[in-house]
Design an enzyme around this catalytic site. Sequence first.
Site, PDB file in Angstrom:
ATOM      1  N   SER A 190     -96.788  -4.475 -10.667  1.00  0.00           N
ATOM      2  CA  SER A 190     -97.899  -5.425 -10.551  1.00  0.00           C
ATOM      3  C   SER A 190     -98.011  -6.230 -11.835  1.00  0.00           C
ATOM      4  O   SER A 190     -97.693  -5.728 -12.927  1.00  0.00           O
ATOM      5  CB  SER A 190     -99.219  -4.685 -10.306  1.00  0.00           C
ATOM      6  OG  SER A 190    -100.313  -5.592 -10.317  1.00  0.00           O
ATOM      7  N   TYR A 231    -105.758   2.115 -12.855  1.00  0.00           N
ATOM      8  CA  TYR A 231    -104.775   1.410 -12.027  1.00  0.00           C
ATOM      9  C   TYR A 231    -103.845   0.555 -12.878  1.00  0.00           C
ATOM     10  O   TYR A 231    -102.615   0.632 -12.742  1.00  0.00           O
ATOM     11  CB  TYR A 231    -105.483   0.535 -10.985  1.00  0.00           C
ATOM     12  CG  TYR A 231    -104.515  -0.319 -10.204  1.00  0.00           C
ATOM     13  CD1 TYR A 231    -103.738   0.241  -9.190  1.00  0.00           C
ATOM     14  CD2 TYR A 231    -104.340  -1.672 -10.502  1.00  0.00           C
ATOM     15  CE1 TYR A 231    -102.815  -0.533  -8.487  1.00  0.00           C
ATOM     16  CE2 TYR A 231    -103.428  -2.447  -9.808  1.00  0.00           C
ATOM     17  CZ  TYR A 231    -102.668  -1.871  -8.798  1.00  0.00           C
ATOM     18  OH  TYR A 231    -101.745  -2.637  -8.116  1.00  0.00           O
TER      19      TYR A 231
END
Length: 261
Positions: free
Chosen positions: A137, A150
Amino acid sequence: MEDAKLAVVTGASSGIGRELAKLCAKDGYDLIVVADEPAIRQAAEAFQSHNVTVEAVEADLSTEDGADRLIAAIGDRPIDLLFLNAGRGLGRGFVDQDWAQVRRVIDTNVTGTVYLARQLGERMVRNGRGRILFTGSIAGFMPGTFQAVYNGTKAFIDSFAVALRHELRDSGVTVTVLMPGATQTRFFERADMMDTKVGTAEKDNPADVARDGYDAMMAGEQQVISGWKNKLQVAAAHVTPAGALAEQHRGMAEPGSAAKG
């Protein structure tokens, strides 16, 4: 057929993973798809419309038992394409989060992913062929205020994938990392972030993101950042102080930020 090409896709019940599996099926790969919810079986039925063999595995990849269930389903079949896509998010302030949920994010995004990469990657190297795609990501490039765990896990995956690629450069196995930005999936709903600016903003199409990752993997590329806006964001992150990035992330992910416009 013993000589059928095989693709393994984790997190394939929805979102980017489902779109990756669909691309594999269209290209004639037999599939083993896995997710931690019964919806994986409905997804598998849809993939079968492309006249390939599909096996669905419902397993929690945050646990070693769940990962071993997937490994057992693969058996001794050679893996042509391995998509390590399963992931979880978690919003809100770290000290306010439930520890079991925190641990599950880490165990899904990092521990389970690395375990599968080790167990299945070793087999692929032994066979001297195959392609691996990690779903990382752009979140890995910035401190994730109100998404601290995260973003930290994605920083790990972004780094780990590139390191593994260079370790395996002469093995016949390629490693690629897909780095999307905010994508229109169930991620933000599951992460309890629907009252945040990023949770309610317009997002990228998961089919487009999957296509970017799939094409980069098949071309043997090291990494791909999906979407030109995300490319710009990553370029800016390289020259922006960490503290400034953390405050920018606060503006996107702080609870209640959706109401601030």
